[in-house]
Design a protein around this motif. Structure first.
Motif, PDB file in Angstrom:
ATOM      1  N   TRP A  73     -28.980  40.763  12.177  1.00  0.00           N
ATOM      2  CA  TRP A  73     -28.463  40.082  13.683  1.00  0.00           C
ATOM      3  C   TRP A  73     -26.952  40.255  13.540  1.00  0.00           C
ATOM      4  N   LEU A  74     -26.288  40.584  14.442  1.00  0.00           N
ATOM      5  CA  LEU A  74     -24.623  40.527  14.723  1.00  0.00           C
ATOM      6  C   LEU A  74     -24.382  39.667  16.026  1.00  0.00           C
ATOM      7  N   GLY A  75     -23.291  38.886  15.611  1.00  0.00           N
ATOM      8  CA  GLY A  75     -23.001  38.062  16.778  1.00  0.00           C
ATOM      9  C   GLY A  75     -21.496  38.064  16.915  1.00  0.00           C
ATOM     10  N   PRO A  76     -20.665  37.897  17.832  1.00  0.00           N
ATOM     11  CA  PRO A  76     -19.119  37.577  17.785  1.00  0.00           C
ATOM     12  C   PRO A  76     -18.962  36.251  17.447  1.00  0.00           C
ATOM     13  N   GLY A  77     -17.729  35.864  17.168  1.00  0.00           N
ATOM     14  CA  GLY A  77     -17.272  34.657  17.027  1.00  0.00           C
ATOM     15  C   GLY A  77     -16.519  34.036  18.210  1.00  0.00           C
ATOM     16  N   ALA A  78     -16.207  32.731  18.056  1.00  0.00           N
ATOM     17  CA  ALA A  78     -15.806  32.018  19.266  1.00  0.00           C
ATOM     18  C   ALA A  78     -14.523  32.742  20.223  1.00  0.00           C
ATOM     19  N   GLN A  79     -13.614  33.605  19.264  1.00  0.00           N
ATOM     20  CA  GLN A  79     -12.641  34.437  19.994  1.00  0.00           C
ATOM     21  C   GLN A  79     -13.241  35.730  20.459  1.00  0.00           C
ATOM     22  N   GLY A  80     -14.425  36.076  20.089  1.00  0.00           N
ATOM     23  CA  GLY A  80     -14.943  37.603  20.527  1.00  0.00           C
ATOM     24  C   GLY A  80     -14.736  38.374  19.065  1.00  0.00           C
ATOM     25  N   ALA A  81     -15.060  39.613  19.351  1.00  0.00           N
ATOM     26  CA  ALA A  81     -15.189  40.689  18.288  1.00  0.00           C
ATOM     27  C   ALA A  81     -15.137  42.184  18.791  1.00  0.00           C
ATOM     28  N   GLU A  82     -14.166  42.769  18.155  1.00  0.00           N
ATOM     29  CA  GLU A  82     -14.042  44.146  18.534  1.00  0.00           C
ATOM     30  C   GLU A  82     -14.861  44.952  17.389  1.00  0.00           C
ATOM     31  N   THR A  83     -15.869  46.100  17.823  1.00  0.00           N
ATOM     32  CA  THR A  83     -16.308  46.588  16.831  1.00  0.00           C
ATOM     33  C   THR A  83     -16.749  47.984  16.981  1.00  0.00           C
ATOM     34  N   LEU A  84     -17.165  48.796  16.001  1.00  0.00           N
ATOM     35  CA  LEU A  84     -17.653  50.231  16.387  1.00  0.00           C
ATOM     36  C   LEU A  84     -19.197  50.220  15.326  1.00  0.00           C
ATOM     37  N   CYS A  85     -20.094  50.149  15.960  1.00  0.00           N
ATOM     38  CA  CYS A  85     -21.481  50.072  15.660  1.00  0.00           C
ATOM     39  C   CYS A  85     -22.095  51.466  15.532  1.00  0.00           C
ATOM     40  N   GLY A  86     -22.743  51.776  14.574  1.00  0.00           N
ATOM     41  CA  GLY A  86     -23.493  53.173  14.672  1.00  0.00           C
ATOM     42  C   GLY A  86     -24.720  53.189  13.522  1.00  0.00           C
ATOM     43  N   SER A  87     -25.629  53.879  14.103  1.00  0.00           N
ATOM     44  CA  SER A  87     -26.796  54.046  12.860  1.00  0.00           C
ATOM     45  C   SER A  87     -26.863  55.654  12.527  1.00  0.00           C
TER      46      SER A  87
END
Length: 284
Positions: A73-87
């Motif tokens: 499971w992934l979740g952003p912090g209080a200030q958000g999160a910028e991500t690149l996610c791939g499989s």
């Protein structure tokens, strides 16, 4: 001396980016046999929970590699999160030697991955500009990212046992490349030791200590995985047996039953139900 060429040719890499930009809410990723994940935090804070592991929080840019059998499971912090996610997958996933060699969970700060900086800039540019062909471009770049990560793992010492450690060894790599390039050769311990430029006894010990299994066991599993990849691609049983080093289809079938409990045809029908349906239709 390309250490990955034969592996990537025989176990085709495919990747897909499924999140690029702000991670707006938590996301659950169920376990999928043979599917790995790359999550890159480029800004903000990211929470990660993996079944069977302690939950972690990342506050600095980081690359997370996951091949764990459990869901995560992934979740952003209080200030958000910028991500690149791939499989990503390598052909049949867990059957192939590359996937089996990857660590189940690895987190590397981005500032240690100079080899990826230019590639990440390209990916982030695609995210920002949203040009035509964006998804296809991101997916192809994600494949390049996985290959770059394999290079990093071989050259950085992050992996100290298994195939990638063997490919990082200056002498063992020569034996691995030889058997990957020519699986049908009737390899012996003496022959592989000669490729590595080592004595028979020394080679057997170093191979087992580094790869985590004896040379004969690795060769047998490699041939089996390669035969499975060929069968799934539509190669006949006779041809697959010949191409991976078995004297006959029946010899290969014995190996299949010993390792999978199924005949090669039963295995292929389970892996490729659409092929089995086509064959039934043609026989009517």
């Amino acid at each position: 001396m390309d250490r990955l060429a034969a592996l990537l040719s025989n176990f085709h890499l495919s990747a897909s980016v499924f999140n690029a930009g702000a991670l707006c809410h938590g996301s659950r990723h169920p376990a999928k046999a043979g599917t790995g994940y790359v999550h890159i935090l480029t800004g903000g804070t990211l929470h990660l929970a993996v079944a069977g592991h302690r939950a972690r929080q990342f506050d600095e840019p980081v690359l997370i590699l996951l091949t764990d059998d459990g869901e995560h499971w992934l979740g952003p912090g209080a200030q958000g999160a910028e991500t690149l996610c791939g499989s990503f997958r390598f052909g049949l996933g867990q059957v192939g030697p590359i996937y089996r060699a990857l660590p189940s969970l690895l987190a590397v700060p981005l500032d240690r991955l100079d080899c990826l900086s230019g590639l990440l800039e390209l990916m982030l540019a695609e995210v920002r500009e949203e040009r035509c062909g964006r998804q296809a471009t991101l997916d192809r770049l994600c494949e390049v990212l996985v290959i770059q990560l394999l290079r990093y793992l071989m050259d950085s010492g992050h992996v100290d046992t298994g195939l990638l450690a063997g490919l990082a060894h200056p002498k063992l790599a020569k034996a691995f490349i030889a058997l990957h390039n020519q699986p049908a050769v009737p390899w012996t311990l003496t022959g592989l030791a000669s490729e590595a430029g080592m004595s028979r006894a020394r080679f057997a010990k170093v191979f087992r200590d580094t790869a985590g299994q004896p040379p004969g066991e690795y060769l047998a599993l490699y041939r089996l995985g390669l035969a499975q990849a060929k069968l799934r691609d539509g190669v006949s049983l006779d041809a697959a047996a010949s191409q991976v080093g078995y004297s006959s289809a029946s010899a290969l079938a014995k190996v299949f039953r010993r390792h999978t409990g199924l005949s090669p045809i039963q295995w292929r029908n389970l892996q490729c139900p659409e092929t089995a349906s086509d064959q039934k239709s043609k026989s009517r």
